[in-house]
Write an enzyme that holds these catalytic residues in place. Structure first.
Site, short mmCIF file in Angstrom:
data_model
loop_
_atom_site.label_atom_id
_atom_site.label_comp_id
_atom_site.label_asym_id
_atom_site.label_seq_id
_atom_site.Cartn_x
_atom_site.Cartn_y
_atom_site.Cartn_z
N ASP A 1 35.01 122.72 35.28
CA ASP A 1 34.47 121.44 34.78
C ASP A 1 34.95 121.26 33.35
O ASP A 1 34.68 122.08 32.48
CB ASP A 1 32.94 121.47 34.82
CG ASP A 1 32.31 120.13 34.41
OD1 ASP A 1 33.04 119.17 34.09
OD2 ASP A 1 31.06 120.05 34.41
N ASP B 1 31.85 113.31 37.72
CA ASP B 1 30.48 113.45 37.21
C ASP B 1 30.22 112.25 36.29
O ASP B 1 29.73 111.20 36.74
CB ASP B 1 30.38 114.81 36.49
CG ASP B 1 29.08 115.05 35.74
OD1 ASP B 1 28.23 114.17 35.69
OD2 ASP B 1 28.90 116.16 35.16
N LYS C 1 23.94 113.30 39.72
CA LYS C 1 22.81 113.65 38.84
C LYS C 1 21.94 112.40 38.82
O LYS C 1 22.40 111.34 38.37
CB LYS C 1 23.30 113.95 37.43
CG LYS C 1 24.15 115.20 37.32
CD LYS C 1 24.64 115.41 35.90
CE LYS C 1 25.52 116.65 35.82
NZ LYS C 1 26.16 116.78 34.48
#
Ligand code: OSB
Ligand code: MG
Length: 374
Positions: A192, A242, A266
């Site tokens: 990431d 993300d 998320k």
């Protein structure tokens, strides 16, 4: 149906057991914003706003979310009778640009409250089917490659089903390769980058293709899709987005543009559960796997992530580590735990968010509160 008549905001301080460094910043003493939602009929629940202190992951911070909730969002809910928690997103979103994490804190609290009232575990109220969630660990950037290897080995021995390695220029291909060599071919590894690269780094990122990663998360700018699409063309490894996925529309854009093949959902980043579930359902219909990311939540935010990750298309291990990975003492009792196979149990034995909040502990670490009434 529910009618909120009181919302209490709290800022608490919780210190991570060790600093968590990502390419865009470092976190250690966390300022956490908790909300307590009270219904007119006496039902009550907790929720968490996943903002950080600094705007290095998203433009929001605790200091933008607090006044936005007080002045803009809470007044839209307090005293209003709402039919279903699925109505709350649109109520908060209309003509309010951005502030997804602030919106999500209230929106998710409404889902928690509705589950309590319905006498159902939150997981089951939203259609969750899993009894436990496969868990991965997110390892911050370490002092040196030896420290990283040791942490990765420890994590795999502890049962984690995925190891996510934070990368940045200078701590990337060689470090990931060293971990791969140490842990072997079979281990589920990913990287990431939290926006640390540009398209000019495509050759370097392409070197990760030989390391058998499950995915590379968000290498390019936090709000980019077009360049990720260009990069995905150059890589065999799937890109996972993300930061860039802030709504169902952005998830659809990702698929349209081929900007990534996996999404880290998320709920805070997308404005709550309604959007999370919509993205989950859309991805399921398009054959895009999703997993649940984390924002170093306390045990309260974690309860929502675990419930969300019980939906069927959360097929990859989430960043849902147990309490002890983050905190000397969490705000819930019992704390979140993980078994030797890296599984976290979905709480199914009580209605609502399924955890007991340690109010005495929260009182001790609260630095300010504000009470909002209808
Ligand atoms: O990019 O997923 C990220 C934490 C803070 C900000 C961004 C990220 C993260 C993590 C932590 O990776 C995951 C966790 O909560 O364990
Ligand atoms: Mg990430």
């Amino acid at each position: 149906m529910f009618t909120l008549d009181r919302i209490v905001l709290r800022e608490i301080r919780l210190t991570l057991r060790e600093p968590f460094r990502i390419s865009s910043g470092v976190m250690q003493e966390r300022r956490i914003l908790l909300c307590e939602l009270h219904d007119r009929d006496g039902a009550q629940t907790w929720s968490e706003c996943v903002v950080d202190d600094e705007p290095n992951y998203s433009p929001e911070t605790l200091d933008t979310a607090w006044p936005t909730i007080v002045r803009v969002l809470a007044p839209r809910l307090l005293g209003r009778t709402v039919d279903a928690p699925s109505d709350v997103h649109d109520l908060l979103d209309k003509d309010v640009r951005g502030h997804n994490m602030a919106k999500a804190a209230l929106e998710m609290g409404c889902w928690g409250l509705a589950a309590t009232q319905a006498g159902l575990p939150l997981s089951r109220m939203i259609g969750g089917t899993r009894e436990s969630i496969a868990t991965g660990i997110s390892l911050g950037i370490q002092r040196d490659v030896h420290a990283l290897i040791a942490k990765a080995e420890e994590s795999i021995a502890a049962g984690y089903q995925k190891v996510k390695i934070k990368i940045a220029p200078g701590h990337d291909v060689d470090w990931v390769r060293a971990v791969r060599t140490a842990v072997g071919e079979e281990a589920h590894l990913m990287a990431d980058a939290n926006n640390a690269y540009t398209l000019a780094d495509a050759d370097r990122l392409a070197q990760l293709d030989d390391l058998g990663l499950m995915m590379i998360e968000q290498p390019l700018a936090w709000d980019d899709l077009v360049r990720h699409a260009a990069l995905q063309k150059r890589l065999r490894t799937p890109l996972c987005l993300d930061e860039s996925i802030t709504s169902l529309d952005r998830a659809q854009d990702m698929v349209t543009l081929n900007a990534g093949r996996i999404i880290n959902i998320k709920p805070g980043r997308v404005g709550g559960f309604a959007q999370s579930i919509a993205i989950h359902d859309y991805c399921e219909s398009m054959g895009i796997p999703v997993w649940c990311g984390g924002m170093l939540e306390s045990g309260i935010g974690r309860a929502y992530n675990v419930a969300l990750a019980s939906l069927p298309n959360f097929t990859l291990p989430g960043d849902l580590s147990p309490s002890a990975r983050y905190w000397a003492k969490d705000v819930v009792a019992p704390e979140w735990t993980m078994d030797a196979h890296g599984m976290v149990k979905v709480p199914l034995d009580q209605p609502g968010i399924g955890i007991e909040v340690d109010r005495a502990h929260i009182d001790r670490i609260t630095v300010r509160t504000e009470e909002l009434r209808a």
